[in-house]
Design a protein around this motif. Structure first.
Motif, PDB file in Angstrom:
ATOM      1  N   PRO A 123       0.246  17.273  18.743  1.00 29.73           N
ATOM      2  CA  PRO A 123       0.719  15.974  18.275  1.00 29.73           C
ATOM      3  C   PRO A 123       1.098  16.179  16.817  1.00 29.73           C
ATOM      4  CG  PRO A 123      -0.942  15.352  19.260  1.00 29.73           C
ATOM      5  CD  PRO A 123      -1.135  16.877  18.978  1.00 29.73           C
ATOM      6  N   LYS A 124       2.215  15.558  16.078  1.00 33.16           N
ATOM      7  CA  LYS A 124       2.403  15.549  14.619  1.00 33.16           C
ATOM      8  C   LYS A 124       1.863  14.330  14.209  1.00 33.16           C
ATOM      9  CE  LYS A 124       6.707  17.923  14.616  1.00 33.16           C
ATOM     10  NZ  LYS A 124       7.756  17.927  15.314  1.00 33.16           N
ATOM     11  N   PRO A 125       0.923  14.571  13.059  1.00 30.88           N
ATOM     12  CA  PRO A 125       0.210  13.686  12.206  1.00 30.88           C
ATOM     13  C   PRO A 125       1.128  12.592  11.516  1.00 30.88           C
ATOM     14  CG  PRO A 125       0.000  15.559  10.948  1.00 30.88           C
ATOM     15  CD  PRO A 125       0.697  16.019  12.421  1.00 30.88           C
ATOM     16  N   VAL A 126       0.830  11.239  11.466  1.00 30.60           N
ATOM     17  CA  VAL A 126       1.672  10.500  10.823  1.00 30.60           C
ATOM     18  C   VAL A 126       1.458  10.708   9.497  1.00 30.60           C
ATOM     19  CG1 VAL A 126       2.116   7.974  10.593  1.00 30.60           C
ATOM     20  CG2 VAL A 126       1.713   8.982  12.771  1.00 30.60           C
ATOM     21  N   ARG A 127       2.256  10.846   8.612  1.00 30.97           N
ATOM     22  CA  ARG A 127       2.035  10.922   7.241  1.00 30.97           C
ATOM     23  C   ARG A 127       2.568   9.706   6.430  1.00 30.97           C
ATOM     24  NH1 ARG A 127      -1.350  15.331   6.752  1.00 30.97           N
ATOM     25  NH2 ARG A 127      -0.548  17.317   7.905  1.00 30.97           N
ATOM     26  N   ARG A 128       3.674   9.281   6.812  1.00 30.42           N
ATOM     27  CA  ARG A 128       4.235   8.105   5.939  1.00 30.42           C
ATOM     28  C   ARG A 128       3.924   6.912   6.703  1.00 30.42           C
ATOM     29  NH1 ARG A 128      10.269  10.705   5.091  1.00 30.42           N
ATOM     30  NH2 ARG A 128       9.520  12.512   3.794  1.00 30.42           N
ATOM     31  N   ILE A 129       3.350   6.102   5.726  1.00 33.49           N
ATOM     32  CA  ILE A 129       2.741   4.838   6.253  1.00 33.49           C
ATOM     33  C   ILE A 129       3.253   3.724   5.114  1.00 33.49           C
ATOM     34  CG2 ILE A 129       0.927   3.030   6.533  1.00 33.49           C
ATOM     35  CD1 ILE A 129      -0.588   5.689   7.634  1.00 33.49           C
ATOM     36  N   ASP A 130       4.657   3.158   5.362  1.00 34.95           N
ATOM     37  CA  ASP A 130       5.107   2.003   4.342  1.00 34.95           C
ATOM     38  C   ASP A 130       4.231   1.272   3.780  1.00 34.95           C
ATOM     39  OD1 ASP A 130       7.619   1.166   3.521  1.00 34.95           O
ATOM     40  OD2 ASP A 130       7.281  -0.504   4.793  1.00 34.95           O
ATOM     41  N   MET A 131       3.334   0.349   4.500  1.00 36.80           N
ATOM     42  CA  MET A 131       2.579  -0.379   4.177  1.00 36.80           C
ATOM     43  C   MET A 131       1.489  -0.016   2.987  1.00 36.80           C
ATOM     44  SD  MET A 131      -0.945  -1.602   4.326  1.00 36.80           S
ATOM     45  CE  MET A 131      -1.588  -0.784   5.811  1.00 36.80           C
ATOM     46  N   LEU A 132       0.956   1.511   3.158  1.00 33.50           N
ATOM     47  CA  LEU A 132       0.071   1.896   2.151  1.00 33.50           C
ATOM     48  C   LEU A 132       0.803   2.337   0.932  1.00 33.50           C
ATOM     49  CD1 LEU A 132      -2.513   4.051   4.281  1.00 33.50           C
ATOM     50  CD2 LEU A 132      -2.826   1.838   3.238  1.00 33.50           C
ATOM     51  N   LEU A 133       2.142   2.797   0.946  1.00 28.23           N
ATOM     52  CA  LEU A 133       2.829   3.145   0.023  1.00 28.23           C
ATOM     53  C   LEU A 133       3.143   2.037  -0.918  1.00 28.23           C
ATOM     54  CD1 LEU A 133       4.432   5.287  -1.577  1.00 28.23           C
ATOM     55  CD2 LEU A 133       6.576   4.366  -0.269  1.00 28.23           C
ATOM     56  N   VAL A 162       0.895  -0.439  -1.183  1.00 27.36           N
ATOM     57  CA  VAL A 162      -0.526  -0.721  -1.917  1.00 27.36           C
ATOM     58  C   VAL A 162      -0.577   0.162  -3.363  1.00 27.36           C
ATOM     59  CG1 VAL A 162      -3.019  -0.211  -1.592  1.00 27.36           C
ATOM     60  CG2 VAL A 162      -1.545  -1.278   0.239  1.00 27.36           C
ATOM     61  N   PHE A 163      -0.130   1.525  -3.308  1.00 23.16           N
ATOM     62  CA  PHE A 163      -0.243   2.091  -4.289  1.00 23.16           C
ATOM     63  C   PHE A 163       0.641   1.357  -5.687  1.00 23.16           C
ATOM     64  CE2 PHE A 163      -1.199   5.896  -1.777  1.00 23.16           C
ATOM     65  CZ  PHE A 163      -2.023   6.323  -2.814  1.00 23.16           C
ATOM     66  N   PHE A 164       1.518   0.555  -5.453  1.00 19.60           N
ATOM     67  CA  PHE A 164       2.354  -0.240  -6.327  1.00 19.60           C
ATOM     68  C   PHE A 164       2.109  -1.604  -6.494  1.00 19.60           C
ATOM     69  CE2 PHE A 164       4.790   3.361  -4.798  1.00 19.60           C
ATOM     70  CZ  PHE A 164       4.688   4.253  -6.120  1.00 19.60           C
ATOM     71  N   LEU A 165       0.889  -2.122  -6.121  1.00 23.68           N
ATOM     72  CA  LEU A 165       0.360  -3.327  -6.002  1.00 23.68           C
ATOM     73  C   LEU A 165       0.423  -3.756  -7.640  1.00 23.68           C
ATOM     74  CD1 LEU A 165      -1.532  -4.222  -2.786  1.00 23.68           C
ATOM     75  CD2 LEU A 165       0.727  -4.893  -3.438  1.00 23.68           C
ATOM     76  N   ASP A 166       0.158  -3.050  -8.314  1.00 20.35           N
ATOM     77  CA  ASP A 166      -0.233  -3.229  -9.594  1.00 20.35           C
ATOM     78  C   ASP A 166       1.062  -3.905 -10.308  1.00 20.35           C
ATOM     79  OD1 ASP A 166       0.950  -0.765  -9.684  1.00 20.35           O
ATOM     80  OD2 ASP A 166       0.518  -0.661 -11.712  1.00 20.35           O
ATOM     81  N   ARG A 167       2.189  -3.808  -9.795  1.00 24.19           N
ATOM     82  CA  ARG A 167       3.463  -4.054 -10.221  1.00 24.19           C
ATOM     83  C   ARG A 167       3.569  -5.786 -10.139  1.00 24.19           C
ATOM     84  NH1 ARG A 167       2.614   0.648 -10.540  1.00 24.19           N
ATOM     85  NH2 ARG A 167       4.176   2.135 -11.266  1.00 24.19           N
ATOM     86  N   LEU A 168       2.757  -6.267  -9.409  1.00 25.66           N
ATOM     87  CA  LEU A 168       2.931  -7.647  -8.918  1.00 25.66           C
ATOM     88  C   LEU A 168       1.559  -8.302  -9.646  1.00 25.66           C
ATOM     89  CD1 LEU A 168       2.793  -7.344  -5.120  1.00 25.66           C
ATOM     90  CD2 LEU A 168       4.946  -7.490  -6.817  1.00 25.66           C
TER      91      LEU A 168
END
Length: 191
Positions: free
Chosen positions: A85-95, A97-103
């Motif tokens: 199985p191909k691992p899931v590497r892209r998780i929109d929700m966690l992406l 999270v990286f930018f929550l400092d902009r809020l």
């Protein structure tokens, strides 16, 4: 997992029409691999053209029942045993999270609380589904219960993590940070 292999897996249990397959998706695979009517019918056509399924019976109004061929069963078994199985590497929700400092902190906290609420809702829906699935004695119900248990554990973890993360944001108390990483180890020596 591909739609191709999901359909081969369902047809390995016995012949079915496109409509039957769509209904099977809705009651079993929809939580892990949803498919629309147009996707199911298009994939049936591709599977037939590839010789992996064949029309086993034709009924009124052009209704066809499809059966898996020996080649289709070999493809399914190959996929099950030999293709990792191909691992899931892209998780929109966690992406995000990286930018929550902009809020502002309240918005970041609310975002994480919404993620916790959505995970809790998904968990409740899976608990309701468990009641239906656990009643079956067929292979799809038995092995579907294993997949369902993964979903229950995953949604519980998502809720727990999001609640924890919301608490972490609150604990920061509006603290500001450098906009870019300052640790030189992240960028090499610069030579």
């Amino acid at each position: 997992m591909s739609l191709r292999h999901a359909m081969l897996g369902l047809l390995a249990a016995g012949p079915a029409s496109g409509y039957d397959l769509l209904k099977l998706f809705e009651i079993s695979l929809a939580n892990v691999w949803p498919a629309t009517q147009s996707q199911v019918y298009a994939e049936l056509s591709r599977l037939a053209n590839a010789g992996l399924v064949k029309a086993a019976a034709e009924g009124p109004r052009g209704r066809k029942e499809y059966a898996i061929t020996d080649e289709g069963l070999a493809e399914l078994r190959h996929w099950l045993t030999d293709v990792e199985p191909k691992p899931v590497r892209r998780i929109d929700m966690l992406l995000r999270v990286f930018f929550l400092d902009r809020l502002d902190p309240a918005q970041a906290h609310d975002y994480l609380e919404r993620q916790a609420a959505e995970a809790a809702q998904d968990h409740e829906e899976l608990l309701e589904l468990r009641e239906t699935v656990s009643q079956g004695e067929d292979a799809l119900s038995v092995y579907g219960s294993l997949a369902l248990e993964w979903g229950l554990r995953f949604t519980a973890m998502q809720r727990e993590w999001a609640e924890w993360a919301a608490g972490q944001v609150t604990a920061l108390g509006g603290r500001t940070f450098n906009p870019v990483p300052t640790d030189p180890r992240l960028f090499g020596s610069g030579d």
